[in-house]
Design a protein around this motif. Structure first.
Motif, short mmCIF file in Angstrom:
data_model
loop_
_atom_site.label_atom_id
_atom_site.label_comp_id
_atom_site.label_asym_id
_atom_site.label_seq_id
_atom_site.Cartn_x
_atom_site.Cartn_y
_atom_site.Cartn_z
N TRP A 196 0.68 -1.08 0.04
CA TRP A 196 -0.07 0.15 -0.10
C TRP A 196 0.97 1.18 -0.05
O TRP A 196 1.85 1.33 0.95
CB TRP A 196 -0.77 -0.05 1.18
CG TRP A 196 -1.63 1.22 1.39
CD1 TRP A 196 -2.81 1.54 0.67
CD2 TRP A 196 -1.32 2.51 2.25
NE1 TRP A 196 -3.40 2.90 0.94
CE2 TRP A 196 -2.24 3.47 1.98
CE3 TRP A 196 -0.29 2.61 3.07
CZ2 TRP A 196 -2.38 4.52 2.43
CZ3 TRP A 196 -0.42 4.11 3.69
CH2 TRP A 196 -1.25 5.06 3.50
N GLU A 197 0.52 2.21 -0.89
CA GLU A 197 1.27 3.49 -0.94
C GLU A 197 0.52 4.63 -0.98
O GLU A 197 -0.57 4.64 -1.44
CB GLU A 197 2.10 3.37 -2.36
CG GLU A 197 3.13 4.52 -2.81
CD GLU A 197 4.02 4.11 -3.63
OE1 GLU A 197 5.18 4.64 -3.64
OE2 GLU A 197 3.50 3.26 -4.32
N GLY B 150 2.27 7.47 -5.32
CA GLY B 150 0.97 6.60 -5.28
C GLY B 150 0.00 7.32 -4.30
O GLY B 150 0.34 7.47 -3.17
N ASP B 151 -1.34 7.71 -4.58
CA ASP B 151 -2.29 8.19 -3.97
C ASP B 151 -3.20 6.88 -3.65
O ASP B 151 -4.16 6.59 -4.34
CB ASP B 151 -3.23 9.02 -4.64
CG ASP B 151 -4.17 9.87 -3.91
OD1 ASP B 151 -4.07 9.98 -2.58
OD2 ASP B 151 -5.15 10.33 -4.46
N ASP B 152 -3.11 6.40 -2.39
CA ASP B 152 -3.83 5.57 -1.82
C ASP B 152 -4.09 4.25 -2.85
O ASP B 152 -5.11 3.70 -3.06
CB ASP B 152 -5.36 5.81 -1.44
CG ASP B 152 -5.95 4.94 -0.46
OD1 ASP B 152 -5.43 4.14 0.09
OD2 ASP B 152 -7.36 4.79 -0.73
N LYS B 153 -2.72 3.64 -3.21
CA LYS B 153 -2.70 2.66 -4.23
C LYS B 153 -2.35 1.38 -3.63
O LYS B 153 -1.52 1.29 -2.72
CB LYS B 153 -1.47 3.27 -5.17
CG LYS B 153 -1.09 2.07 -6.12
CD LYS B 153 -0.08 2.35 -7.03
CE LYS B 153 1.26 2.40 -6.34
NZ LYS B 153 1.97 1.13 -6.22
N VAL B 154 -2.80 0.44 -3.91
CA VAL B 154 -2.42 -1.02 -3.38
C VAL B 154 -1.83 -1.77 -4.77
O VAL B 154 -2.33 -1.65 -5.83
CB VAL B 154 -3.71 -1.73 -2.94
CG1 VAL B 154 -3.42 -3.22 -2.76
CG2 VAL B 154 -4.47 -0.99 -1.95
N ASP B 155 -0.66 -2.49 -4.44
CA ASP B 155 -0.34 -3.11 -5.73
C ASP B 155 0.03 -4.70 -5.11
O ASP B 155 0.06 -4.90 -4.02
CB ASP B 155 0.97 -2.75 -6.16
CG ASP B 155 2.14 -2.45 -4.94
OD1 ASP B 155 2.73 -3.38 -4.64
OD2 ASP B 155 2.53 -1.27 -4.73
N TRP B 156 0.03 -5.76 -5.94
CA TRP B 156 0.08 -7.01 -5.47
C TRP B 156 0.86 -7.82 -6.72
O TRP B 156 0.78 -7.55 -8.06
CB TRP B 156 -1.08 -7.68 -5.17
CG TRP B 156 -2.10 -7.76 -6.28
CD1 TRP B 156 -2.11 -8.80 -7.32
CD2 TRP B 156 -2.97 -6.85 -6.58
NE1 TRP B 156 -3.37 -8.43 -8.15
CE2 TRP B 156 -3.89 -7.15 -7.63
CE3 TRP B 156 -3.38 -5.42 -6.17
CZ2 TRP B 156 -4.85 -6.53 -8.27
CZ3 TRP B 156 -4.29 -4.66 -6.72
CH2 TRP B 156 -5.11 -5.31 -7.57
N SER B 157 1.43 -8.81 -6.30
CA SER B 157 2.10 -9.79 -7.15
C SER B 157 1.90 -11.27 -6.87
O SER B 157 1.82 -11.52 -5.67
CB SER B 157 3.71 -9.75 -7.52
OG SER B 157 4.32 -10.06 -6.60
N LEU B 158 2.04 -12.40 -7.81
CA LEU B 158 1.85 -13.41 -7.84
C LEU B 158 2.40 -14.28 -8.53
O LEU B 158 2.41 -14.20 -9.80
CB LEU B 158 0.45 -14.10 -7.48
CG LEU B 158 0.05 -15.51 -7.30
CD1 LEU B 158 0.25 -15.76 -5.91
CD2 LEU B 158 -1.42 -15.85 -7.33
#
Length: 103
Positions: free
Chosen positions: A52-53, A58-66
């Motif tokens: 979460w950034e 980043g403005d309230d950004k969520v990133d993910w990876s799998l």
């Protein structure tokens, strides 16, 4: 900060950039978790992360990876699907392949 529980390992972290002119005169914070699960007696591991950034990058950004990683001799391989909660130019989901060597 990381911990291992048998075949499962996880780590949590925080990255902070204070208010400064070279990042738009604002601060930035990034909170993340990265985890891996070894798959039995194979060289493969299931890998994933979520972050979460908020701030300059980043403005309230969520990133993910799998993805999946493997090691063979001194080589490390991985392939991961990466996405974010934001949409727009340069924010499309993608797959990243990597090869690394350690010596």
């Amino acid at each position: 900060m990381g911990r291992s529980f048998g075949a499962f390992s996880t780590s949590f972290g925080v990255a902070y950039a204070p208010d400064q002119g070279n990042i738009g005169s604002t601060d930035n914070i990034y909170l993340y978790n990265s985890s891996a699960l070894a798959i039995g007696d194979t060289p493969f591991s299931l890998i994933g992360s979520i972050g979460w950034e908020d701030g300059a990058f980043g403005d309230d950004k969520v990133d993910w990876s799998l993805g999946l990683s493997a090691s063979w001799k001194s080589l490390d391989f991985s392939a991961s699907y990466i996405d974010t909660s934001k949409t727009g130019d340069l924010l499309d989901a993608t797959v990243v392949f990597s090869v690394g060597v350690s010596f």
